[in-house]
Motif scaffolding. Structure first.
Motif, short mmCIF file in Angstrom:
data_model
loop_
_atom_site.label_atom_id
_atom_site.label_comp_id
_atom_site.label_asym_id
_atom_site.label_seq_id
_atom_site.Cartn_x
_atom_site.Cartn_y
_atom_site.Cartn_z
N SER B 145 26.96 -2.17 6.68
CA SER B 145 27.36 -3.51 7.11
C SER B 145 26.75 -4.57 6.19
O SER B 145 27.43 -5.51 5.77
CB SER B 145 26.93 -3.78 8.55
OG SER B 145 27.54 -2.86 9.42
N PHE B 146 25.47 -4.41 5.88
CA PHE B 146 24.84 -5.41 5.02
C PHE B 146 25.31 -5.26 3.58
O PHE B 146 25.46 -6.24 2.87
CB PHE B 146 23.32 -5.33 5.14
CG PHE B 146 22.83 -5.93 6.43
CD1 PHE B 146 22.84 -7.32 6.59
CD2 PHE B 146 22.43 -5.14 7.49
CE1 PHE B 146 22.41 -7.89 7.80
CE2 PHE B 146 22.01 -5.70 8.68
CZ PHE B 146 21.99 -7.07 8.85
N ALA B 147 25.57 -4.02 3.17
CA ALA B 147 26.05 -3.82 1.80
C ALA B 147 27.39 -4.53 1.58
O ALA B 147 27.64 -5.09 0.53
CB ALA B 147 26.17 -2.33 1.50
N GLU B 148 28.23 -4.49 2.61
CA GLU B 148 29.53 -5.12 2.42
C GLU B 148 29.53 -6.59 2.85
O GLU B 148 30.57 -7.24 2.87
CB GLU B 148 30.62 -4.32 3.15
CG GLU B 148 30.53 -4.33 4.65
CD GLU B 148 31.35 -3.21 5.30
OE1 GLU B 148 32.02 -3.47 6.30
OE2 GLU B 148 31.29 -2.07 4.78
N GLY B 149 28.37 -7.12 3.18
CA GLY B 149 28.27 -8.54 3.51
C GLY B 149 28.96 -8.91 4.82
O GLY B 149 29.53 -10.00 4.96
N LYS B 150 28.90 -8.02 5.78
CA LYS B 150 29.55 -8.29 7.07
C LYS B 150 28.89 -9.49 7.75
O LYS B 150 27.66 -9.55 7.83
CB LYS B 150 29.39 -7.05 7.96
CG LYS B 150 30.23 -7.06 9.21
CD LYS B 150 30.00 -5.79 10.01
CE LYS B 150 30.67 -4.57 9.37
NZ LYS B 150 30.25 -3.30 10.01
N PRO B 151 29.69 -10.44 8.22
CA PRO B 151 29.08 -11.60 8.90
C PRO B 151 28.33 -11.17 10.16
O PRO B 151 28.70 -10.19 10.81
CB PRO B 151 30.28 -12.47 9.28
CG PRO B 151 31.41 -11.98 8.46
CD PRO B 151 31.14 -10.54 8.16
N TRP B 152 27.29 -11.92 10.49
CA TRP B 152 26.44 -11.57 11.63
C TRP B 152 27.24 -11.52 12.94
O TRP B 152 27.05 -10.63 13.75
CB TRP B 152 25.30 -12.58 11.74
CG TRP B 152 24.46 -12.46 12.98
CD1 TRP B 152 24.30 -13.39 13.95
CD2 TRP B 152 23.64 -11.34 13.37
NE1 TRP B 152 23.44 -12.93 14.92
CE2 TRP B 152 23.02 -11.67 14.59
CE3 TRP B 152 23.38 -10.09 12.80
CZ2 TRP B 152 22.16 -10.81 15.26
CZ3 TRP B 152 22.52 -9.23 13.47
CH2 TRP B 152 21.93 -9.59 14.68
N ASP B 153 28.15 -12.46 13.14
CA ASP B 153 28.88 -12.47 14.42
C ASP B 153 29.77 -11.22 14.53
O ASP B 153 29.90 -10.63 15.60
CB ASP B 153 29.69 -13.75 14.62
CG ASP B 153 30.70 -14.00 13.52
OD1 ASP B 153 30.57 -13.40 12.43
OD2 ASP B 153 31.64 -14.81 13.74
N GLU B 154 30.31 -10.80 13.40
CA GLU B 154 31.15 -9.62 13.43
C GLU B 154 30.32 -8.36 13.69
O GLU B 154 30.71 -7.47 14.46
CB GLU B 154 31.89 -9.48 12.09
CG GLU B 154 32.97 -8.41 12.11
CD GLU B 154 33.75 -8.37 10.80
OE1 GLU B 154 33.94 -9.43 10.18
OE2 GLU B 154 34.14 -7.26 10.40
N LEU B 155 29.16 -8.31 13.08
CA LEU B 155 28.26 -7.18 13.29
C LEU B 155 27.87 -7.08 14.77
O LEU B 155 27.90 -6.00 15.38
CB LEU B 155 27.02 -7.35 12.41
CG LEU B 155 25.94 -6.27 12.49
CD1 LEU B 155 26.49 -4.90 12.15
CD2 LEU B 155 24.79 -6.61 11.52
N VAL B 156 27.54 -8.22 15.34
CA VAL B 156 27.16 -8.21 16.76
C VAL B 156 28.36 -7.84 17.64
O VAL B 156 28.23 -7.07 18.59
CB VAL B 156 26.57 -9.59 17.17
CG1 VAL B 156 26.33 -9.65 18.67
CG2 VAL B 156 25.28 -9.85 16.41
#
Lengths: 421, 569
Positions: B145-156
């Motif tokens: 998730s962090f490698a692909e730059g996933k936004p925090w709201d999407e991750l949550v």
């Protein structure tokens, strides 16, 4: 029936064998503590806690709350004690002679029959949440400033993991130093090839590095870090204290089996300023053959514990040492088909005495068959407050942590006031 | 449509998702265009930090200097100290924008994704023992998730919508599944970790000491999950989340005996009322053998409500936590005690960060970049004479940050050259294993990072065992005798100090005089020594010259055990 960790009868058998095989190693020597240090220790009259944890759940019916002659009372008799009117199980003859030093709470209901929940509740005084154990609280507030030991030491044979050593937010310094029996803690010996001189040399160099670094930097963190090295050095210099050397006289009195040696080690640790020493005696989870097991287990427990009690008293330490004998729960007032008793948190007992505790008292009672608390019901929250108040701590105050204050004991519970001196 | 897809559709964030796809370039462009007139965020942060304190600039610490900056940045963004070579290269680089370049280089590295995996695993799971989802799968999910730059709201949203029934999204369900849907743990951690509020004491009554933690806040959060339960498949024994179609949350104050009932709600935001119960309320009816699925799910409302633009607490919480990670303490500290009695040290700054983070689509990397670019971040940890009494929350001097167990492990392995030596071995092994293996592969940074990680993971675990704390994470530093014994006498460090192969101690033994001291300082402290330090080390080696190898081991041990190494400074 629940079959938790430690419930497997096979494991009990194994533990027995280990005990039989491991009892041979004996050593003769003097206790490590000199008389001078003892005198200094006594003068200070600091308070401390000795916990004896009967792991697996000791049966209240075979110990503190016997019900002989009732349908599920079991085969053992109740015997009179040194306190007129108090009877305990005949499995504890030595304790019976010393009952005037102890008291019993017979009305505990923790509303849980789960090993882990019961243990956590008994240690933390709360059912859920990341709260510190009694021992960690003692470490934080009772450890003398110049102590040679970590505040909270646990002597045990088998691994029960205590998350963060039971320290929770009080921090690693107050987590338990766990000793696997009478063995020094891990990493206590300098590595091969580093002799005392080299060790001192490299530590001197470490301090030189630090000296330059802390100039014009905040000291709080660096000092805490350095303190951990000093504490480590103290432990290394007292390695022999953990090795269970004992005099012949002591071994004659305490016995040469593991639990006897643990009790001797506990005496050493308490004399040397540990704020809380917990000794675990394993193997009370008697789902089968409850009576044989208790005969054997309590037979092993009774005498060494009493020797420790006597020694604390003889050294003038009992009045400043709270002594607690506890479990995670008791055992069912019903014998199952395998002559066992199962988990029972509903109506059971602990014994305690020493510092701050009214001696020779019985608090609460269970009904005639032991199936329910009949009077003065308490739970682990009440006990937690009681322990801490007994050693002079205000358990209704807050832990004052940066940015938050957290009540030390559960605000919805209170101490058993009539038990406190 | 998966729950996360439906979250995306519902939350009208399509535009944002598109942006995210090409995040790296879009961000710098959009930052330039939409904020054309305004100065970049990092400059506004410095203004906000300086505001309100006269003579701030006179009192605030000087710039850290390139060497201290590089070490700090490597630790914060890549999770380890730089190698001696990397440190030297950075110092030798004459370009004026080299700090910004290093920030971008590290943010784009596979080490950064690993560092964020460690940091967020610790933040979200708090080092609790595994229950239902294997840690490796969950950590991989975080790292990807962090490698692909996933936004925090999407991750949550992924974490709060995954129910564990689908293999693809199952790792994301760890947050809920490993807490076994227990109301206490669940509700408290939602409040603490995502909203910055520890509502535990508001479970049985409005908080006695904190005016704005109300019982309805606790139970409003609990109501999102009160119908969900842990379902264990009777055949596969696999746990997942089932949900019922009914069930309400009522609560009574133990102080006032007042009772109330609440629909799901986030703090003071409007309650989310259930739609009328359908004739057939279940997609999958409750049964012992199956996981029940209601037509209307309260749990799926949680991701929407949590990440909704109206929920300011959600973004204030995460920017505060990222700030604390970089700066050593939160603007609100402790980070999970946001309330009117514990106000932010810099309220306008917290608002600014939260709103900019929102504008930039909850892009964690964007925020870290701006934080790293601030003067505030780049200050020295040496206070100016006369400024020693300035409180930590003025951020006038860089605060000491204890290395996390993972940072400590990787840094010690880096300093002793275990990392480099292992990587060389891994490369050789790879090429020898199969003649078909592509030699280009071993130069791939991701391959290198993963191979090294897998090879050295057990050491990291050992350090976590000694230095990690399970349960609520605080920013307080603590050190136990047990930890010091491990560093003094433990097998790991002792082993790494042995002068064999490519180890630092072996390499130092081949050097002499100032050259030795220089190499030693760059390897362990990422900087050149000053004259006094050269003299001190030389004297030490002179004193123990009969056994030079042993003296070098002791020298490196003392440096690794020093405060300069233990803290990110």
């Amino acid at each position: 029936m629940r079959r938790n960790q430690g419930c497997n009868p096979l494991e009990h058998v194994m533990a027995r064998r280990q005990f039989l095989g491991g009892a041979a190693a004996g050593a003769i020597g003097m206790g490590v503590l000199g008389h001078h240090a003892q005198a200094v220790q006594l003068k200070r009259q600091e308070k401390r806690i000795l916990q004896v944890f009967l792991q697996g759940g000791v049966s209240q019916l075979e110990s503190w709350d016997p019900k002989p002659g009732t349908v599920h009372g079991g085969p053992f008799q109740a015997i009179p004690t040194s306190v007129p009117g108090i009877h305990i199980s005949e499995l504890l003859p030595n304790i019976a002679q010393r009952m005037h030093n102890l008291s019993i709470v017979r009305s505990i209901n923790i509303k849980s029959n789960d090993h882990e929940q019961g243990r956590q509740f008994m240690e933390k005084g709360r059912r859920v949440g990341d709260f510190p154990y009694v021992g960690a609280v003692a470490s934080k507030y009772l450890t003398p400033a110049d102590s040679q030991l970590p505040g909270y030491v646990h002597v045990s044979t088998r691994g029960i993991t205590d998350v963060a050593g039971g320290a929770a937010f009080l921090g690693a310094r107050h987590g338990q130093l766990k000793l696997e029996g009478v063995k020094p803690p891990g990493n206590l010996a300098p590595p091969e090839g580093v002799d005392a001189l080299a060790d001192a040399g490299r530590d001197q160099l470490r301090l030189q590095f630090n000296q330059r670094f802390v100039e014009r930097r905040s000291k709080a963190l660096t000092e805490a870090y350095d303190a951990s090295y000093q504490q480590a050095a103290k432990l290394m210099s007292r390695k022999e204290m953990f090795e269970g050397r004992a005099s012949k006289q002591d071994l004659d009195r305490y016995g040469t089996h593991d639990f006897g040696r643990y009790c001797l080690l506990a005496r050493n640790l308490l004399e040397n300023g540990a704020a809380c020493v917990k000794v675990t005696h394993h193997g009370y989870d008697s789902h089968a053959e409850n009576f044989n097991f208790h005969l054997e287990q309590l037979g092993e427990f009774d005498k060494p514990f009493c020797m420790l009690l006597d020694d604390l008293k003889a050294r003038g330490m009992l009045e400043s040492t709270l002594v607690v004998i506890y479990s995670e729960f008791g055992r069912t007032p019903k014998v199952n088909v395998r002559y066992g008793r199962d988990h029972w948190g509903t109506a059971w007992s602990v014994a305690l005495g020493g510092c701050g505790i009214q001696p020779g008292a019985v608090i609460g009672k269970t009904n005639d068959t032991g199936t329910a608390v009949a009077d003065r019901e308490v739970d682990a929250g009440h006990l937690f407050h009681t322990y801490l108040q007994a050693v002079g701590l205000d358990s209704t105050a807050d832990h004052d942590m940066p940015g938050r204050s957290i009540p030390i004991g559960d605000p919805s519970a209170e101490s058993i006031k009539e038990l406190l001196v | 449509m998966t729950p996360v897809d439906s979250w995306k559709a519902h939350s009208s964030k399509l535009q944002r998702s598109l942006n995210t796809l090409c995040c790296a370039t879009v961000i710098s462009l959009s930052a330039a265009s939409s904020w054309g007139a305004e100065s970049p965020l990092h400059q506004r942060i410095d203004v906000a930090i300086g505001a309100g304190l006269t003579e701030f600039e006179n009192l605030a610490a000087d710039d850290a200097g390139d060497a201290a900056f590089a070490r700090r940045l490597y630790l914060d963004l890549a999770g380890t100290i730089p190698s001696a070579e990397q440190a030297r290269q950075f110092l030798a680089d004459g370009s004026p924008d080299k700090r910004a370049k290093l920030i971008d280089q590290l943010l784009g590295s596979p080490h950064h994704a690993r560092r964020m995996q460690y940091a967020f695993d610790t933040m979200l799971m708090e080092r609790r023992p595994d229950k239902h989802i294997k840690a490796d799968q969950w950590r991989n999910f975080l790292r990807q998730s962090f490698a692909e730059g996933k936004p925090w709201d999407e991750l949550v949203a992924e974490m709060l919508t995954a129910d564990g029934s689908d293999e693809q999204s199952r790792p994301a369900a760890k947050f809920l599944l490993d807490r076994e849907l227990k109301t206490d743990a669940m509700t408290r951690d939602l409040g603490r970790i995502f909203l910055g509020r520890d509502l535990q004491c508001a479970q049985c009554h409005d908080h006695p000491n904190i005016d704005d933690y109300l019982q309805r806040h606790y139970h409003g959060l609990a109501a999102f999950l009160n119908r969900s339960y842990l379902f264990t498949d009777p055949e596969s024994k696999q746990a997942s989340i089932g949900e019922k179609a009914d069930g309400t949350v009522k609560f009574t104050s133990v102080f006032t005996s007042e009772s109330d009932e609440t629909a799901p709600r986030v703090l003071e935001l409007p309650p989310i009322e259930d739609p009328p119960l359908a004739d057939e309320p279940y997609t999958v009816k409750p049964d012992k053998k199956v996981r029940s699925v209601p037509v209307y799910s309260r749990r799926l409302q949680l991701a929407l409500a949590m990440t909704d633009s109206s929920n300011v607490a959600f973004r204030r919480n995460i920017v505060n936590r990222l700030w604390a990670m970089m700066m050593g303490r939160g603007i609100v500290e402790p980070v999970d005690m946001s309330h009117s009695g514990n106000p932010p040290s810099h309220p306008a700054l917290l608002d600014l960060l939260a709103e900019e983070f929102h504008e930039h689509n909850y892009d964690v990397r964007y925020l870290l970049r701006e934080l790293a670019l601030t003067k505030t971040y780049q200050r020295s940890s040496l206070y100016k004479v006369g400024a020693e009494n300035l409180a930590d929350d003025r951020f006038a001097v860089a605060l000491l940050k204890p290395l996390t167990p993972e940072q400590l492990a990787w840094s010690m392995m880096q300093a002793t050259s275990l990392t480099d030596a292992t990587l060389d071995d891994l490369k050789t092994q790879y090429l020898l294993a199969d003649a078909e293996n592509d030699p280009a592969q071993i130069e791939d940074l991701l391959w290198q990072e993963e191979a090294l990680h897998d090879s050295l993971k057990s050491h990291v675990d050992t350090f976590v065992g000694f230095f990690g704390v399970a349960g609520i994470q605080t920013s307080q530093f603590d050190a136990s005798a047990n930890q010091a014994l491990f560093l003094r006498n433990g097998a790991e460090l002792q082993n790494w100090l042995e002068p064999s192969g490519q180890r630092l101690t072996a390499h130092l033994a081949t050097l002499d005089g100032p050259q030795l001291v220089d190499e030693f300082y760059f390897s362990v402290f990422s900087r050149p020594p000053n004259a006094e330090e050269v003299q001190q080390v030389t004297m030490f080696l002179e004193e123990y010259k009969e056994n030079r190898d042993a003296a070098i081991e002791q020298l490196v041990w003392a440096a690794l055990s020093s405060a300069e190494f233990r803290f990110n400074h």
